[in-house]
Design a protein around this motif. Structure first.
Motif, short mmCIF file in Angstrom:
data_model
loop_
_atom_site.label_atom_id
_atom_site.label_comp_id
_atom_site.label_asym_id
_atom_site.label_seq_id
_atom_site.Cartn_x
_atom_site.Cartn_y
_atom_site.Cartn_z
N VAL A 1 16.86 40.52 7.04
CA VAL A 1 15.29 40.67 7.08
C VAL A 1 15.02 40.84 5.66
CG1 VAL A 1 13.35 42.07 7.68
CG2 VAL A 1 15.11 41.88 9.33
N ALA A 2 15.77 41.57 4.96
CA ALA A 2 15.46 41.54 3.44
C ALA A 2 15.71 40.51 2.58
CB ALA A 2 16.46 42.90 2.96
N SER A 3 16.71 39.68 3.22
CA SER A 3 17.13 38.43 2.45
C SER A 3 15.71 37.23 2.73
CB SER A 3 18.10 37.68 3.02
OG SER A 3 19.27 38.64 3.08
N ILE A 4 15.27 37.40 3.92
CA ILE A 4 14.17 36.67 4.30
C ILE A 4 12.96 36.86 3.58
CG2 ILE A 4 12.53 36.18 6.38
CD1 ILE A 4 14.87 36.08 7.96
N LYS B 1 7.24 28.32 4.48
CA LYS B 1 8.46 27.26 4.57
C LYS B 1 9.61 27.91 4.13
CE LYS B 1 5.63 22.88 4.38
NZ LYS B 1 5.53 21.70 3.73
N ALA B 2 9.63 28.37 3.00
CA ALA B 2 11.02 29.13 2.55
C ALA B 2 11.41 30.21 3.80
CB ALA B 2 10.65 29.65 1.44
N VAL B 3 10.33 31.16 4.21
CA VAL B 3 10.69 32.11 5.04
C VAL B 3 11.12 31.58 6.35
CG1 VAL B 3 9.78 33.98 6.50
CG2 VAL B 3 9.13 34.05 4.14
N VAL B 4 10.56 30.49 7.03
CA VAL B 4 11.07 29.87 8.10
C VAL B 4 12.47 29.33 7.92
CG1 VAL B 4 10.56 27.98 9.87
CG2 VAL B 4 8.74 29.45 9.10
N ALA B 5 12.40 28.53 6.94
CA ALA B 5 14.02 27.86 6.82
C ALA B 5 15.12 28.87 6.52
CB ALA B 5 13.79 26.91 5.29
N ALA C 1 9.09 44.43 -5.86
CA ALA C 1 9.34 44.01 -4.49
C ALA C 1 10.60 43.41 -4.48
CB ALA C 1 8.25 43.34 -3.80
N LYS C 2 10.88 42.09 -5.06
CA LYS C 2 12.34 41.38 -5.14
C LYS C 2 13.16 42.21 -5.32
CE LYS C 2 10.51 36.92 -7.01
NZ LYS C 2 10.74 35.90 -8.03
N GLN D 1 13.17 35.65 -0.11
CA GLN D 1 12.94 34.18 0.06
C GLN D 1 11.39 33.95 -0.18
OE1 GLN D 1 14.87 31.41 -0.43
NE2 GLN D 1 16.58 33.28 -0.69
N GLY D 2 10.55 34.89 0.82
CA GLY D 2 9.02 34.60 0.77
C GLY D 2 8.57 34.76 -0.61
N LEU D 3 9.21 36.16 -1.08
CA LEU D 3 8.40 36.75 -2.42
C LEU D 3 9.08 35.79 -3.63
CD1 LEU D 3 9.41 40.69 -1.76
CD2 LEU D 3 6.93 39.51 -2.15
N ASP D 4 10.24 35.18 -3.41
CA ASP D 4 10.59 34.20 -4.47
C ASP D 4 9.58 32.99 -4.61
OD1 ASP D 4 12.38 33.73 -6.60
OD2 ASP D 4 13.39 32.42 -5.40
#
Length: 184
Positions: A132-135, A152-156, A121-122, A138-141
């Protein structure tokens, strides 16, 4: 191909509006000359009636200069127009390049999660352009650190991406805020 076509259409519209503006310039110049003559006659009559000099507000002076249309003042207007068009065109191009088919991306990420796990998925997110793909990435990471860390990573990172999308347009909001104060 759509992007190239849209850029060509925008360029053509701007060129046609420029030609229309040039065709109307002669008519406007004669109308402006009549207005200037009337304003000068009124000013002469008022000057004769009142010997005192009265202060002119900034907006009245600005309007007078615009009607007079001297090369110095109109050069500033032209510079602002060119700067505004350049930033608008740059933003249009950037936003067109930042678009992503989000439903297809979500489906691809879900398929990759089901078939190959988080690393697959990453990889899908790395190979897809756009905020959108970058966000998503970050969530998957941060998924190993827990749901709260991923959230928190997705929001930031969403805030970072919004800053990139709004880059170079803060001066537009400044002019919008100043316009009522200047009497426009």
């Amino acid at each position: 191909m759509k992007r190239v076509f849209s850029i060509l259409v925008i360029t053509a519209v701007m060129a046609l509006s420029n030609l229309t503006a040039q065709a109307n310039t002669a008519t406007l110049m004669t109308a402006n000359a009549a207005v200037i003559t009337a304003v000068q006659e009124d000013a002469t009559d008022e000057a004769v009636a009142d010997d005192e000099t009265e202060s002119v507000s900034f907006t009245q002076e600005l309007k007078k200069r615009f009607i007079e249309g001297g090369p110095g003042f109109m050069g500033i207007v032209l510079l602002c127009l060119i700067l505004g068009l350049a930033i608008a065109i740059e933003r249009i191009i950037y936003l067109n390049l930042a678009t992503t088919n989000t439903t297809k991306l979500a489906q691809d990420v879900e398929d990759a999660l089901n078939s190959g796990g988080i690393e697959a998925a990453k990889e899908v997110c790395r190979n897809t352009r756009g905020p959108v793909a970058s966000i998503y990435y970050q969530g998957l990471d941060r998924v190993d650190e827990g749901v709260e860390a991923a959230e928190k990573a997705v929001v930031a990172y969403g805030g970072v991406q919004m800053g990139l999308l709004e880059k170079n347009v803060s001066w537009v909001s400044l002019f919008i805020a100043l316009a009522p104060m200047l009497g426009f």
